[in-house]
Design a protein around this motif. Sequence first.
Motif, mmCIF file in Angstrom:
data_model
loop_
_atom_site.group_PDB
_atom_site.id
_atom_site.type_symbol
_atom_site.label_atom_id
_atom_site.label_comp_id
_atom_site.label_asym_id
_atom_site.label_seq_id
_atom_site.Cartn_x
_atom_site.Cartn_y
_atom_site.Cartn_z
ATOM 1 N N LEU A 215 25.277 35.836 32.747
ATOM 2 C CA LEU A 215 25.109 34.960 31.591
ATOM 3 C C LEU A 215 23.912 34.052 31.837
ATOM 4 C CD1 LEU A 215 26.071 33.618 28.923
ATOM 5 C CD2 LEU A 215 27.573 32.177 30.326
ATOM 6 N N VAL A 216 22.962 34.070 30.913
ATOM 7 C CA VAL A 216 21.789 33.205 30.982
ATOM 8 C C VAL A 216 21.847 32.257 29.793
ATOM 9 C CG1 VAL A 216 19.271 33.087 31.092
ATOM 10 C CG2 VAL A 216 20.463 35.081 32.036
ATOM 11 N N GLY A 217 21.834 30.952 30.061
ATOM 12 C CA GLY A 217 21.956 29.952 29.000
ATOM 13 C C GLY A 217 20.651 29.236 28.744
ATOM 14 N N ALA A 229 25.479 18.126 35.601
ATOM 15 C CA ALA A 229 26.225 18.767 36.694
ATOM 16 C C ALA A 229 25.513 18.597 38.035
ATOM 17 C CB ALA A 229 26.423 20.250 36.388
ATOM 18 N N LEU A 230 24.187 18.610 38.004
ATOM 19 C CA LEU A 230 23.404 18.460 39.229
ATOM 20 C C LEU A 230 23.229 17.002 39.635
ATOM 21 C CD1 LEU A 230 20.628 21.097 38.431
ATOM 22 C CD2 LEU A 230 22.463 21.337 40.131
ATOM 23 N N ALA A 231 23.742 16.076 38.805
ATOM 24 C CA ALA A 231 23.645 14.638 39.068
ATOM 25 C C ALA A 231 22.204 14.195 39.293
ATOM 26 C CB ALA A 231 24.512 14.254 40.280
ATOM 27 N N ILE A 240 16.156 22.164 37.147
ATOM 28 C CA ILE A 240 17.117 22.756 36.212
ATOM 29 C C ILE A 240 16.857 24.242 36.020
ATOM 30 C CG2 ILE A 240 17.784 22.748 33.767
ATOM 31 C CD1 ILE A 240 17.409 19.679 33.849
ATOM 32 N N HIS A 241 15.578 24.641 36.014
ATOM 33 C CA HIS A 241 15.221 26.035 35.751
ATOM 34 C C HIS A 241 15.810 26.961 36.818
ATOM 35 C CE1 HIS A 241 13.088 29.366 34.080
ATOM 36 N NE2 HIS A 241 12.257 29.500 35.093
ATOM 37 N N HIS A 242 16.596 27.923 36.385
ATOM 38 C CA HIS A 242 17.280 28.917 37.209
ATOM 39 C C HIS A 242 18.374 28.315 38.097
ATOM 40 C CE1 HIS A 242 13.983 32.233 36.764
ATOM 41 N NE2 HIS A 242 14.639 31.976 35.650
ATOM 42 N N ALA A 243 18.811 27.111 37.775
ATOM 43 C CA ALA A 243 20.004 26.580 38.450
ATOM 44 C C ALA A 243 21.209 27.439 38.075
ATOM 45 C CB ALA A 243 20.254 25.137 38.029
ATOM 46 N N ARG A 244 22.145 27.548 39.005
ATOM 47 C CA ARG A 244 23.363 28.315 38.755
ATOM 48 C C ARG A 244 24.527 27.342 38.658
ATOM 49 N NH1 ARG A 244 23.027 34.094 41.736
ATOM 50 N NH2 ARG A 244 20.764 34.385 41.611
ATOM 51 N N LEU A 245 25.129 27.294 37.492
ATOM 52 C CA LEU A 245 26.267 26.405 37.276
ATOM 53 C C LEU A 245 27.540 27.224 37.295
ATOM 54 C CD1 LEU A 245 25.205 24.047 34.349
ATOM 55 C CD2 LEU A 245 24.866 23.757 36.803
ATOM 56 N N SER A 246 28.500 26.807 38.091
ATOM 57 C CA SER A 246 29.786 27.490 38.101
ATOM 58 C C SER A 246 30.535 27.188 36.809
ATOM 59 C CB SER A 246 30.620 27.034 39.298
ATOM 60 O OG SER A 246 31.009 25.676 39.122
ATOM 61 N N SER A 296 31.838 33.690 35.674
ATOM 62 C CA SER A 296 32.073 32.758 36.778
ATOM 63 C C SER A 296 30.967 31.719 36.906
ATOM 64 C CB SER A 296 32.197 33.521 38.108
ATOM 65 O OG SER A 296 30.981 34.208 38.396
ATOM 66 N N GLN A 297 29.799 32.013 36.296
ATOM 67 C CA GLN A 297 28.690 31.069 36.362
ATOM 68 C C GLN A 297 27.722 31.346 35.216
ATOM 69 O OE1 GLN A 297 26.410 31.619 39.979
ATOM 70 N NE2 GLN A 297 25.554 33.556 39.302
ATOM 71 N N VAL A 298 26.831 30.399 34.999
ATOM 72 C CA VAL A 298 25.744 30.566 34.036
ATOM 73 C C VAL A 298 24.437 30.226 34.743
ATOM 74 C CG1 VAL A 298 26.152 28.220 33.144
ATOM 75 C CG2 VAL A 298 24.754 29.822 31.818
ATOM 76 N N ILE A 299 23.433 31.091 34.573
ATOM 77 C CA ILE A 299 22.087 30.795 35.057
ATOM 78 C C ILE A 299 21.350 30.062 33.948
ATOM 79 C CG2 ILE A 299 19.878 31.768 35.778
ATOM 80 C CD1 ILE A 299 21.368 34.024 37.106
ATOM 81 N N VAL A 300 20.838 28.894 34.259
ATOM 82 C CA VAL A 300 20.183 28.041 33.268
ATOM 83 C C VAL A 300 18.692 28.339 33.264
ATOM 84 C CG1 VAL A 300 19.744 25.668 32.566
ATOM 85 C CG2 VAL A 300 21.919 26.269 33.664
ATOM 86 N N SER A 301 18.126 28.508 32.084
ATOM 87 C CA SER A 301 16.694 28.795 31.987
ATOM 88 C C SER A 301 15.988 27.759 31.126
ATOM 89 C CB SER A 301 16.474 30.194 31.397
ATOM 90 O OG SER A 301 15.090 30.467 31.298
ATOM 91 N N GLU A 302 14.892 27.245 31.647
ATOM 92 C CA GLU A 302 13.999 26.393 30.861
ATOM 93 C C GLU A 302 13.040 27.253 30.039
ATOM 94 O OE1 GLU A 302 13.456 23.166 30.369
ATOM 95 O OE2 GLU A 302 14.877 22.212 31.727
ATOM 96 N N HIS A 303 12.982 28.538 30.334
ATOM 97 C CA HIS A 303 12.120 29.450 29.593
ATOM 98 C C HIS A 303 12.953 30.137 28.527
ATOM 99 C CE1 HIS A 303 8.950 29.844 33.045
ATOM 100 N NE2 HIS A 303 9.138 28.595 32.648
#
Length: 315
Positions: A215-217, A229-231, A240-246, A296-303
């Motif tokens: 999942l890419v958000g 989430a990353l505080a 933030i780019h390509h961070a993996r959030l559970s 189980s997670q989402v990969i966050v994209s700034e692109h």
Amino acid sequence: MRVAAVDCGTNSVRLLIADVGDDQIDDVERRMEIVRLGQGVDRTGRLAPDALERTFKAMRGYQELIERHDASATRVVATSATRDAANREDFVAGVREIFGVEPEVVSGAEEAELSFTGATRGLVRLSPETEVPEGPLPPYLVVDIGGGSTEFVVGERHAEAALSVDIGCVRLTERHLKDAGDPPPAGALEAVVADIEAALDRVEAEVPVRRAHTLVGLAGSVTTVAGIALALPAYEPERIHHARLSAEHVHEVTRRLLAMTHGERAALPVMHPGRVDVIGAGALILDRIVRRFAFSQVIVSEHDILDGIAWSLAR
């Protein structure tokens, strides 16, 4: 090739000026302004005059940057709010005057294709020739949570199935949360969830979402949830780019946001002022997607769609 991409959505108008090569985009300018173009569209079916003026003011500043950086091609893409508006010709005429090009009021499917390209072209992929233990596995489900709509697209190298549904952070806030209370009561949140789940029923029926491994958000709701989430002490796109959030992080941040007052949300260091009143609905859309399809997670994209527009200009 130096290009300029403009994305005009329901909540924000954004600019990317970039040098595009065969396999790389190098940013020259990346800007975003909250203009709330879609203010009231769900209720009235029309773009409000003050919303149009806010949008045109931001665009005039963007055109100055495009001229300053000598971009050789410009493409302006408009999405959900302008698709829905009876007076969208007012928007088209204003954009034509400012940029000298015709804005493309793209369909939901076209929007999803551009978002997919922008989000996935820069992902590190597993090579069949090497034994790489980690990496985002295709097929991908790319989810772009906008102000008026959310796009779902499944594919590996290219989009294979896509759907746009009318759930977005601005639309759902105006429909259910605007006058509900601060923080909103359970009944208002249940109404939002009901709309989201009805849309996800349609997504599941028309798009093979459960075939996706990753999942890419995309877009501001997702990146803001990631920053919380990353505080982070401030909004930092490179972290933030390509961070993996559970999934647990998504659920926790969503619960926090929905329990906060407007003032508490505004005080969060990563919060853009224009997202304060709509982030709860945006987070809830992401939360229900993660729950519904058991990621189980989402990969966050700034692109995202901006990068997809830039790639399209360099073909």
